[in-house]
Write an enzyme that holds these catalytic residues in place. Structure first.
Site, PDB file in Angstrom:
ATOM      1  N   THR A 171       2.759  -4.331   6.984  1.00 35.40           N
ATOM      2  CA  THR A 171       2.406  -3.563   8.191  1.00 35.40           C
ATOM      3  C   THR A 171       0.898  -3.359   8.143  1.00 35.40           C
ATOM      4  O   THR A 171       0.397  -2.480   7.435  1.00 35.40           O
ATOM      5  CB  THR A 171       3.138  -2.205   8.189  1.00 35.40           C
TER       6      THR A 171
ATOM      7  N   VAL B 161       5.451  -4.109  -4.552  1.00 34.62           N
ATOM      8  CA  VAL B 161       6.462  -3.963  -3.494  1.00 34.62           C
ATOM      9  C   VAL B 161       7.811  -3.695  -4.145  1.00 34.62           C
ATOM     10  O   VAL B 161       7.961  -3.783  -5.368  1.00 34.62           O
ATOM     11  CB  VAL B 161       6.526  -5.247  -2.630  1.00 34.62           C
ATOM     12  N   ARG B 162       8.809  -3.343  -3.355  1.00 35.27           N
ATOM     13  CA  ARG B 162      10.142  -3.053  -3.893  1.00 35.27           C
ATOM     14  C   ARG B 162      10.682  -4.215  -4.699  1.00 35.27           C
ATOM     15  O   ARG B 162      10.506  -5.383  -4.316  1.00 35.27           O
ATOM     16  CB  ARG B 162      11.126  -2.815  -2.728  1.00 35.27           C
TER      17      ARG B 162
ATOM     18  N   HIS C   8      11.629   1.254 -21.579  1.00 34.80           N
ATOM     19  CA  HIS C   8      10.812   2.479 -21.401  1.00 34.80           C
ATOM     20  C   HIS C   8      11.534   3.442 -20.470  1.00 34.80           C
ATOM     21  O   HIS C   8      11.685   4.630 -20.753  1.00 34.80           O
ATOM     22  CB  HIS C   8       9.446   2.124 -20.802  1.00 34.80           C
ATOM     23  N   ASN C   9      12.030   2.932 -19.351  1.00 31.60           N
ATOM     24  CA  ASN C   9      12.724   3.795 -18.385  1.00 31.60           C
ATOM     25  C   ASN C   9      14.026   4.339 -18.951  1.00 31.60           C
ATOM     26  O   ASN C   9      14.390   5.490 -18.689  1.00 31.60           O
ATOM     27  CB  ASN C   9      12.965   3.040 -17.081  1.00 31.60           C
TER      28      ASN C   9
ATOM     29  N   SER D 196       3.676   1.843 -15.751  1.00 31.05           N
ATOM     30  CA  SER D 196       4.279   3.167 -15.882  1.00 31.05           C
ATOM     31  C   SER D 196       3.240   4.275 -15.820  1.00 31.05           C
ATOM     32  O   SER D 196       2.115   4.108 -16.296  1.00 31.05           O
ATOM     33  CB  SER D 196       5.024   3.279 -17.211  1.00 31.05           C
TER      34      SER D 196
ATOM     35  N   LEU E 231       0.834  -1.214   0.000  1.00 26.03           N
ATOM     36  CA  LEU E 231       0.000   0.000   0.000  1.00 26.03           C
ATOM     37  C   LEU E 231       0.863   1.256   0.000  1.00 26.03           C
ATOM     38  O   LEU E 231       0.583   2.229   0.716  1.00 26.03           O
ATOM     39  CB  LEU E 231      -0.944  -0.029   1.210  1.00 26.03           C
TER      40      LEU E 231
ATOM     41  N   LYS F 120       9.520  -2.589 -20.036  1.00 25.49           N
ATOM     42  CA  LYS F 120       9.421  -1.495 -19.044  1.00 25.49           C
ATOM     43  C   LYS F 120      10.802  -0.908 -18.780  1.00 25.49           C
ATOM     44  O   LYS F 120      10.948   0.317 -18.628  1.00 25.49           O
ATOM     45  CB  LYS F 120       8.819  -2.020 -17.741  1.00 25.49           C
TER      46      LYS F 120
ATOM     47  N   GLU G  88      13.055   7.085 -21.088  1.00 28.73           N
ATOM     48  CA  GLU G  88      12.655   8.159 -20.169  1.00 28.73           C
ATOM     49  C   GLU G  88      13.881   8.946 -19.733  1.00 28.73           C
ATOM     50  O   GLU G  88      13.895  10.182 -19.752  1.00 28.73           O
ATOM     51  CB  GLU G  88      11.960   7.524 -18.971  1.00 28.73           C
ATOM     52  N   TYR G  89      14.946   8.244 -19.378  1.00 26.85           N
ATOM     53  CA  TYR G  89      16.197   8.931 -18.994  1.00 26.85           C
ATOM     54  C   TYR G  89      16.686   9.807 -20.134  1.00 26.85           C
ATOM     55  O   TYR G  89      17.106  10.944 -19.937  1.00 26.85           O
ATOM     56  CB  TYR G  89      17.286   7.901 -18.657  1.00 26.85           C
TER      57      TYR G  89
ATOM     58  N   GLY H 116       3.557   6.692 -12.917  1.00 22.58           N
ATOM     59  CA  GLY H 116       3.663   7.316 -11.605  1.00 22.58           C
ATOM     60  C   GLY H 116       2.322   7.295 -10.875  1.00 22.58           C
ATOM     61  O   GLY H 116       1.409   6.534 -11.217  1.00 22.58           O
TER      62      GLY H 116
END
Ligand code: 6PG
Length: 482
Positions: free
Chosen positions: A34, A74-75, A186-187, A128, A10, A183, A190-191, A130
Site C-alpha cells: 500500500t 511481512v507476515r 527462542h520464542n 527478536s 512498513l 528464532k 519465551e513462552y 519487538g
C-alpha cells in the site's frame, strides 16, 4: 547515491528497523504494497532522514546498489512467497532476498534452495526484540545461504543489540532454515519464561495474598538476582502499573492468552524430534487452556474450585519461590538447547550453541543475565548434552531443589495450577533417574502387540518377545520408533 538495502513492509517492525539502519548510516529504500504508507512514513517518522521511498518493486530494485539486498518484513506464510515470486524476475545473479519475519524454518530451507537454483541468495533471519528492539537494537539470527552473509553482516551487526563488552547480538547461525529454527526455539523459551513468571505472580497473589505494590517490590528485587531478565523487568513494571484512576491495569486484563504460533511450532518439532520439551509445550497448552474461559468459569462453579492460602513466613516462601522459578527456568533453556542440538545433528547444521546464547544475550525478548553463563557452559563444553550438567547450573539446581519441591508440592496442595514449575521438576526427576518404569511399558507393548523389548542382561539392539499368555504365535512385530 543508490540505497544500501531495501526494506519491504512498513508495519511496526519494518519501520523501526529502517530507522535503526538510517541511524547507523545506511541508505535505506522503503517500500510497502500500500504505497500511501510509504508517503505517510516519509512525512512522519522518517522525515528529515536519508530514507528514500519506492512506489513499485521495479522502483525499489532500480534504487539499490548491487549486490542488491531486499529485506522482507511481512507476515509469515504466502505473502513471503508472493513477494519472492514478484522480486525474482527483477533481480540479478548474486542479489540477496532476506526474510526477517517469523517464518517457519522448513519454508526458509525451501526458499533458500529455490532461489539458489535461480542464482539468487536467500537469508532467513529471526529478528527478536519487538518494537523497541527493532528501533534500537534487536537480536538477529541469520541463516540460509552463507554466500549472502558478507554483504549483509555489516548492516545487521551495526543495528543489532550489543553485549556489555560490545559484541553484536547477531552472527551467522547456519545453513538453510537454521536462523528461523533458532528464532522459533527462542520464542518457545519465551513462552516458558512468560508462563513461569505468570505462575509466580499467581502464587504470590492467590497463595500468599500479596497486593500489587508488594508483588512489584518482590519482582524488582528478583530482577537483581540470577533472574535478571527483560521479561522479569517488564513484569515487575506491569504488576504495579496503575491507570489514571489509580486502578491496577493487570487486573482488568482478561485471562485468555493469544499465540501467533511459534511456541506451538516449537512443541510440534520437539514431538517430531523426540525431545522431551515438557515445560515449553506445557506453556503452549497453558495458553490454550486459558483461552477456554467460558468452560473454565462453568467448571469452576461446578467443582467449587478454590485456591487455598499459603500459610507460614512470607519471606521464606518468597525465597523458595524465587529458587523454584530459577531452577525451572534453567530446565526450560536446557530443553530448548536439547532441541536445537537435535536439529543441528539431524540437519547437519553444525550449530554453535555458545554463539546462539550470545545472540540471545541482548536485544531479544528472552535476554537475561544467565545467557552469559549458558554461553560460558557451551564454550567450555561444546558437546554438552544437558545444560544442567554444567557445574554452574548443576550447583544452582542442587541448591534450589528443596525449595522447588516445596513450592510445587504446595501448588498441588492448594490447587494452584503450576504446569511450568511442576513439569520442569518432574522432567529433571526423570532425566536424573537411571532406571525408569519403561520396562513395564515395554512388557505391556510386547504382551498385547508382540512389539518386543531389549533386555538389561543382553547387548543393546537385540530384541526379545515373551509369549505372555502361552497362546500367542511366534510372529513378532517389527521394531521402529516414530
Ligand atoms: C520477539 C517476539 C515476537 C513474537 C511476539 C508474539 O522475539 O520479538 O517473540 O517475534 O511474535 O512476541 O508472539 P506470540 O503471539 O506467539 O506470543
Amino acid at each position: 547515491m543508490k540505497g544500501d538495502i531495501g526494506v519491504i513492509g512498513l508495519a511496526v517492525m519494518g519501520q523501526n528497523l529502517i530507522l535503526n539502519m538510517n541511524d547507523n548510516g545506511f541508505k535505506v529504500v522503503a517500500y510497502n504494497r500500500t504505497t500511501s504508507k510509504v508517503d505517510e512514513f516519509l512525512e512522519g517518522a522518517a522525515k528529515g532522514t536519508n530514507i528514500i521511498g519506492a512506489y513499485s518493486l521495479e522502483d525499489l530494485v532500480e534504487k539499490l546498489e548491487k549486490p542488491r539486498k531486499v529485506m522482507l518484513m511481512v507476515r509469515a506464510g504466502d505473502v513471503v512467497d508472493q513477494f519472492i515470486d514478484a522480486l525474482t524476475p527483477l533481480l540479478d545473479e548474486g542479489d540477496i532476498i532476506i526474510d526477517g519475519g517469523n517464518s517457519n524454518y522448513p519454508d526458509s530451507t525451501r526458499r533458500m534452495k529455490d532461489l539458489e537454483e535461480k542464482g539468487l541468495v536467500f537469508i532467513g533471519a529471526g529478528v527478536s526484540g519487538g518494537e523497541e528492539g527493532a528501533r534500537f537494537g534487536p537480536s538477529i539470527m541469520p541463516g540460509g545461504n552463507p554466500a549472502g552473509w558478507p554483504a549483509v553482516k555489516p548492516i545487521f551487526q551495526a543495528i543489532s543489540a550489543k553485549t556489555d563488552s560490545g559484541e553484536a547480538c547477531c552472527d551467522w547461525v547456519g545453513r538453510e532454515g537454521a536462523g528461523h529454527f533458532v528464532k522459533m526455539v527462542h520464542n518457545g523459551i519465551e513462552y516458558g519464561d512468560m508462563q513461569l513468571i505468570s505462575e509466580a505472580y499467581h502464587f504470590m497473589k492467590e497463595g500468599l495474598g500479596m497486593n500489587h505494590d508488594e508483588m512489584q517490590a518482590t519482582m524488582t528485587a528478583w530482577n537483581k538476582t540470577e533472574l535478571d531478565s527483560y521479561l522479569m523487568e517488564i513484569s515487575s513494571e506491569i504488576v504495579g502499573y496503575r491507570d489514571e484512576d489509580g486502578d491496577i491495569v493487570l487486573e482488568k486484563i482478561l485471562d485468555t492468552a493469544g499465540q501467533k504460533g511459534t511456541g506451538k511450532w516449537t512443541g510440534i518439532n520437539a514431538l517430531d524430534f523426540g525431545i522431551p520439551l515438557t515445560l515449553i509445550t506445557e506453556s503452549v497448552f497453558a495458553r490454550a487452556l486459558s483461552a477456554r474461559k467460558e468452560e473454565r468459569e462453568e467448571a469452576a462453579a461446578l467443582f467449587q474450585h478454590k485456591i487455598g492460602p499459603v500459610e507460614g513466613d512470607r519471606e521464606v516462601w518468597l525465597e523458595a519461590l524465587r529458587k523454584a522459578l530459577l531452577a525451572a527456568k534453567i530446565i526450560s533453556y536446557a530443553q530448548g538447547f536439547m532441541l536445537i542440538r537435535e536439529a543441528s545433528e539431524q540437519y547437519n547444521w553444525d550449530l554453535n550453541y555458545g554463539n546462539v546464547a550470545l545472540l540471545w544475550r541482548g536485544g531479544c525478548i528472552i535476554r537475561s543475565a544467565f545467557l552469559g553463563n549458558i554461553r560460558d557452559a557451551y564454550e567450555a563444553n561444546p558437546d554438552l548434552k544437558f545444560l544442567g550438567s554444567d557445574e554452574y547450573f548443576k550447583n544452582i539446581l542442587e541448591d534450589c531443589m528443596g525449595s522447588w519441591r516445596k513450592v510445587v508440592a504446595k501448588t498441588f496442595e492448594i490447587g494452584l495450577p503450576s504446569p511450568g514449575l511442576s513439569s520442569a521438576l518432574t522432567f529433571l526427576d526423570g532425566y536424573t533417574t537411571a532406571r525408569l518404569p519403561a520396562n513395564m511399558l515395554q512388557a505391556q507393548r510386547d504382551y498385547f502387540g508382540a512389539h518386543t523389548y531389549e533386555r538389561t542382561d543382553r547387548p543393546r539392539g537385540e530384541f526379545f518377545h515373551t509369549n505372555w499368555t502361552g497362546k500367542g504365535g511366534d510372529t513378532v512385530s517389527t521394531t521402529y520408533n516414530s
